[in-house]
Design an enzyme around this catalytic site. Structure first.
Site: not given
Length: 253
Positions: A114, A222, A224
């Site tokens: 990001c 994202h 994660e």
């Protein structure tokens, strides 16, 4: 590498004022993604406005450049001044922009997410749309902030994965579904960056560094977020982890 076999991955922090004092903070999701989805342990890199890269990089097996609520100050990419209420983090800019280039030049594996993805584009001379939703021609890439966080970070759209790149190596397929939690995006792609994935509107959603000595991948989404629940996200971290492990083994020889 330690006796426990864990590599050490640096994780970039944001400089943010909480109450009366400045803090260096990292979203726990980034730390957990390293602890849970790689054979490594996270080590926070503070954004103090400078970074002794020549001393830090030889001690790290990889670096994760995190996302953030803040945006890069537009003077770094010759952009127009941002609106007065835009959240910036000049100490992070001064820390991470030179660190990112130094890490890639030194052959330290890098995964940029990001804001980190946008930092990588800027470091290589690229530019950013500061507000995609005002440009026209793009799908809605922002999250709905009135919704619960699980909905905000839920699957939003599909990306088309370019053959022959790092993402295709990780996933082995031509498309994947991703979340979308960003207002800025790539305008002009940086020099030496290889597109790895596109959204349906043509927006570059991932790229790698063509001449990098080691793994160097940036993604706009994202991965994660609940990484172990999404096979595509897990595959990205697996490839990053493997690169960090190899770098760790070479580093201690």
């Amino acid at each position: 590498m330690s006796d426990a076999g864990l590599a050490v991955i640096g994780v970039t922090a944001c400089n943010q004022k909480l109450g009366l004092h400045p803090f260096n903070i990292v979203g726990e999701k980034y730390l957990l993604s390293i602890a849970d989805a790689t054979n490594a342990w996270p080590l926070v890199i503070p954004s103090l406005g400078h970074c002794p890269a020549e001393s830090i990089l030889p001690r790290l097996d990889g670096i994760l450049f995190t996302g953030s609520p803040s945006n890069i100050e537009p003077h770094h990419f010759q952009g127009q001044p941002s609106e007065a209420d835009t959240h910036h983090d000049p100490k992070r800019d001064a820390t991470t922009l030179p660190l990112l280039k130094a890490a890639i030049d030194a052959g330290v594996p890098v995964l940029a997410i990001c804001r980190g993805f946008q930092e990588m584009n800027v470091v290589y001379g690229g530019t950013l749309h500061q507000k995609l939703h005002e440009v026209g021609g793009y799908i809605e890439h922002r999250e709905d902030k009135t919704k619960p966080v699980d909905v905000q970070y839920g699957i939003s759209h599909e990306v088309q994965i370019e053959p022959g790149g790092l993402l295709h190596e990780a996933w082995g397929r031509n498309s994947a579904e991703v979340n979308s939690v960003h207002t800025q995006g790539v305008d002009r792609l940086g020099v030496g960056l290889r597109p790895e994935a596109f959204a349906s509107d043509g927006l570059v959603e991932a790229f790698s560094v063509r001449e990098a000595k080691n793994f160097a991948l940036g993604v706009q989404w994202h991965p994660e977020w609940k990484v172990l629940e999404h096979p595509f996200y897990t595959a990205i971290f697996k490839l990053f982890s493997d690169a960090c492990q190899r770098h760790a083994m070479n580093r201690v020889r």
